[in-house]
Design a protein around this motif. Sequence first.
Motif, PDB file in Angstrom:
ATOM      1  N   ILE A 100       0.839  -1.205   0.000  1.00  0.00           N
ATOM      2  CA  ILE A 100       0.000   0.000   0.000  1.00  0.00           C
ATOM      3  C   ILE A 100       0.874   1.256   0.000  1.00  0.00           C
ATOM      4  N   LEU A 101       1.898   1.262   0.822  1.00  0.00           N
ATOM      5  CA  LEU A 101       2.797   2.412   0.888  1.00  0.00           C
ATOM      6  C   LEU A 101       3.647   2.515  -0.364  1.00  0.00           C
ATOM      7  N   ARG A 102       4.038   1.387  -0.916  1.00  0.00           N
ATOM      8  CA  ARG A 102       4.855   1.363  -2.130  1.00  0.00           C
ATOM      9  C   ARG A 102       4.087   1.929  -3.328  1.00  0.00           C
ATOM     10  N   GLN A 103       2.768   1.784  -3.294  1.00  0.00           N
ATOM     11  CA  GLN A 103       1.925   2.312  -4.372  1.00  0.00           C
ATOM     12  C   GLN A 103       1.512   3.765  -4.117  1.00  0.00           C
ATOM     13  N   GLY A 104       1.921   4.318  -2.980  1.00  0.00           N
ATOM     14  CA  GLY A 104       1.562   5.696  -2.658  1.00  0.00           C
ATOM     15  C   GLY A 104       0.097   5.851  -2.274  1.00  0.00           C
ATOM     16  N   LEU A 105      -0.462   4.837  -1.644  1.00  0.00           N
ATOM     17  CA  LEU A 105      -1.881   4.846  -1.310  1.00  0.00           C
ATOM     18  C   LEU A 105      -2.127   4.974   0.187  1.00  0.00           C
ATOM     19  N   GLY A 106      -1.108   5.441   0.891  1.00  0.00           N
ATOM     20  CA  GLY A 106      -1.224   5.637   2.327  1.00  0.00           C
ATOM     21  C   GLY A 106       0.065   6.216   2.878  1.00  0.00           C
TER      22      GLY A 106
END
Length: 233
Positions: free
Chosen positions: A162-168
């Motif tokens: 999630i963090l790697r995708q920039g979604l949090g």
Amino acid sequence: AAGRGGGGRGLRGAAWLSPALLCPQSLSTGLAVAGVLVLARSVRMTTKFTSALDIPVAFVEKNVKLRGKLHHITEKGLEVEHIPISIPFITAIQVQWQSEGLLLVRLAGVELAPSGVAWLQQELKPQQMVWFQLLGREDLALECRVLVNKGRFLSTCVNEEILRQGLGRTARIEGLRHDSHLYWKLHKRLLRAELKALKKNRGIWNEESYSERIRDRVSNNTFVQTLKRFASW
């Protein structure tokens, strides 16, 4: 005298035989106790948890990994049906009295953006099997590190993805002591994932004004700078 001698030998023989006769009894008792302990442990490991409050404190403290079947994804977290270890005889008995219910699993150390919820709903399918490592418990919610299988031998940490995708954004990992080795190990991994998204302007970091505000705050935040040094290890 001979009679007394014979009687003495009989008494000595009885005294010598008594511990020998007791040994099998002691061994049987020990095996019975061990059997009860193993059975109790087996029952606990095969129990289906339908509420966060049902999970033993020791499981949370030891950061035990459980598996479950995903049912729903909401803004509050993942609703998961716990699938315990199956032991034929014990499981057959337990199924008769186990209740139904779903566990609320939250992604520990992650503050989800609205786009993150939508991404999870798209990437994770209902009835998909997931593993969740217990890190903490708050009321009826479990703070967990969630893993899903990718291929036969690989697994992906949903928190990091999630963090790697920039979604949090990274957040405090509730339930773990901040001075513990596990806290820093997991937080460092989460921070690395977030920094990758920041560098590539993914997701929320692609919004220029928002990204600039965060970058300014990061550059002026000593604590975050310390975390960045940890992430570079």
